[in-house]
Motif scaffolding. Structure first.
Motif, PDB file in Angstrom:
ATOM      1  N   GLY A  47       0.803  -1.218   0.000  1.00  0.00           N
ATOM      2  CA  GLY A  47       0.000   0.000   0.000  1.00  0.00           C
ATOM      3  C   GLY A  47       0.834   1.265   0.000  1.00  0.00           C
ATOM      4  O   GLY A  47       0.387   2.305   0.484  1.00  0.00           O
ATOM      5  N   GLY A  48       2.043   1.181  -0.533  1.00  0.00           N
ATOM      6  CA  GLY A  48       2.937   2.337  -0.535  1.00  0.00           C
ATOM      7  C   GLY A  48       3.095   2.955  -1.909  1.00  0.00           C
ATOM      8  O   GLY A  48       2.604   2.434  -2.909  1.00  0.00           O
ATOM      9  N   HIS A  49       3.794   4.068  -1.934  1.00  0.00           N
ATOM     10  CA  HIS A  49       4.072   4.805  -3.165  1.00  0.00           C
ATOM     11  C   HIS A  49       5.553   4.688  -3.482  1.00  0.00           C
ATOM     12  O   HIS A  49       6.371   4.443  -2.591  1.00  0.00           O
ATOM     13  CB  HIS A  49       3.672   6.273  -3.001  1.00  0.00           C
ATOM     14  CG  HIS A  49       2.270   6.442  -2.530  1.00  0.00           C
ATOM     15  ND1 HIS A  49       1.178   6.213  -3.333  1.00  0.00           N
ATOM     16  CD2 HIS A  49       1.770   6.802  -1.315  1.00  0.00           C
ATOM     17  CE1 HIS A  49       0.070   6.437  -2.642  1.00  0.00           C
ATOM     18  NE2 HIS A  49       0.402   6.783  -1.414  1.00  0.00           N
ATOM     19  N   VAL A  50       5.903   4.878  -4.767  1.00  0.00           N
ATOM     20  CA  VAL A  50       7.263   4.655  -5.218  1.00  0.00           C
ATOM     21  C   VAL A  50       7.784   5.876  -5.962  1.00  0.00           C
ATOM     22  O   VAL A  50       7.076   6.463  -6.780  1.00  0.00           O
ATOM     23  CB  VAL A  50       7.327   3.421  -6.161  1.00  0.00           C
ATOM     24  CG1 VAL A  50       8.723   3.234  -6.720  1.00  0.00           C
ATOM     25  CG2 VAL A  50       6.873   2.173  -5.436  1.00  0.00           C
ATOM     26  N   LEU A  51       9.017   6.227  -5.670  1.00  0.00           N
ATOM     27  CA  LEU A  51       9.735   7.255  -6.406  1.00  0.00           C
ATOM     28  C   LEU A  51      10.772   6.544  -7.268  1.00  0.00           C
ATOM     29  O   LEU A  51      11.612   5.809  -6.753  1.00  0.00           O
ATOM     30  CB  LEU A  51      10.423   8.238  -5.450  1.00  0.00           C
ATOM     31  CG  LEU A  51      11.207   9.371  -6.078  1.00  0.00           C
ATOM     32  CD1 LEU A  51      10.299  10.280  -6.895  1.00  0.00           C
ATOM     33  CD2 LEU A  51      11.916  10.181  -4.996  1.00  0.00           C
ATOM     34  N   ILE A  52      10.661   6.729  -8.597  1.00  0.00           N
ATOM     35  CA  ILE A  52      11.567   6.070  -9.526  1.00  0.00           C
ATOM     36  C   ILE A  52      12.483   7.128 -10.130  1.00  0.00           C
ATOM     37  O   ILE A  52      12.004   8.114 -10.682  1.00  0.00           O
ATOM     38  CB  ILE A  52      10.794   5.351 -10.655  1.00  0.00           C
ATOM     39  CG1 ILE A  52       9.810   4.333 -10.079  1.00  0.00           C
ATOM     40  CG2 ILE A  52      11.764   4.670 -11.610  1.00  0.00           C
ATOM     41  CD1 ILE A  52       8.896   3.701 -11.119  1.00  0.00           C
TER      42      ILE A  52
END
Length: 192
Positions: A47-52
């Motif tokens: 349930g997390g967000h990702v910085l690519i």
């Protein structure tokens, strides 16, 4: 170990099968980058967000589109630019002279998988609007809360800071992301 709940074996088997199917579906669109795919799937499950982070042209957008397709989710994209306003992200109200009423126009954050492309090119206020949505799971427009549809995941891309027109995200904003993934050029064999 008493007091711990255990996952039924059939539920675990279903989860493994679903993840295997998701990996296979993403592999139809994107060759290689297995570590990146694994980390993105782990963030989705958590349930997390990702910085690519990576230079343009490495398949970041392709990965996000493929991820949304794996569970029939809706895909949205925002191209962050220096002139992007917070309302361009979250939405706003407009007065309709025909009906003499205010109508709410939902912004692109109302989706399941959102690609926030080149987030580090936008002004701090606009970045903060998106990051607030990520934290709260809802958008407030004119004092009225609008919950987001679950699952909701942001995959934000940023170009390396050395590139012209980019700004480092403040530590408080970086904290909204579960993972920061660096994507690089694939090995020659995968590229072929």
């Amino acid at each position: 170990m008493t007091g711990r709940s255990s996952i039924p074996p059939e539920s675990l088997t279903q989860a493994v099968q679903a993840l295997t199917a998701m990996r296979a579906e993403i592999a139809k669109a994107m060759v290689g980058q297995a570590d990146v795919v694994e980390q993105v799937l782990a963030a989705l499950l958590a349930g997390g967000h990702v910085l690519i982070e990576g230079v343009p042209g490495l398949g970041k957008t392709l990965l996000v589109r493929a991820l949304a397709r794996t569970f029939d989710g809706h895909f949205g994209r925002i191209q962050f630019t220096p002139d992007l306003m917070p309302a361009d992200v979250t939405g706003h109200t407009l007065y309709d002279q025909g009906t003499r009423q205010f109508t709410t126009r939902r912004g692109p954050v109302f989706t399941n998988v959102l690609l926030a492309d080149e987030i580090n090119r936008a002004p701090a206020k606009t970045q903060a609007a998106l990051l607030e949505v990520m934290q709260e799971g809802q958008v407030t427009i004119e004092g009225e809360p609008h919950p987001l549809t679950l699952p909701f995941m942001v995959l934000a891309t940023q170009n390396p800071i050395e590139q012209e027109g980019t700004y480092a995200l403040p530590e408080a904003q970086l904290d909204r992301f579960l993972l920061k993934i660096r994507i690089d050029y694939p090995p020659a064999l995968e590229e072929v």
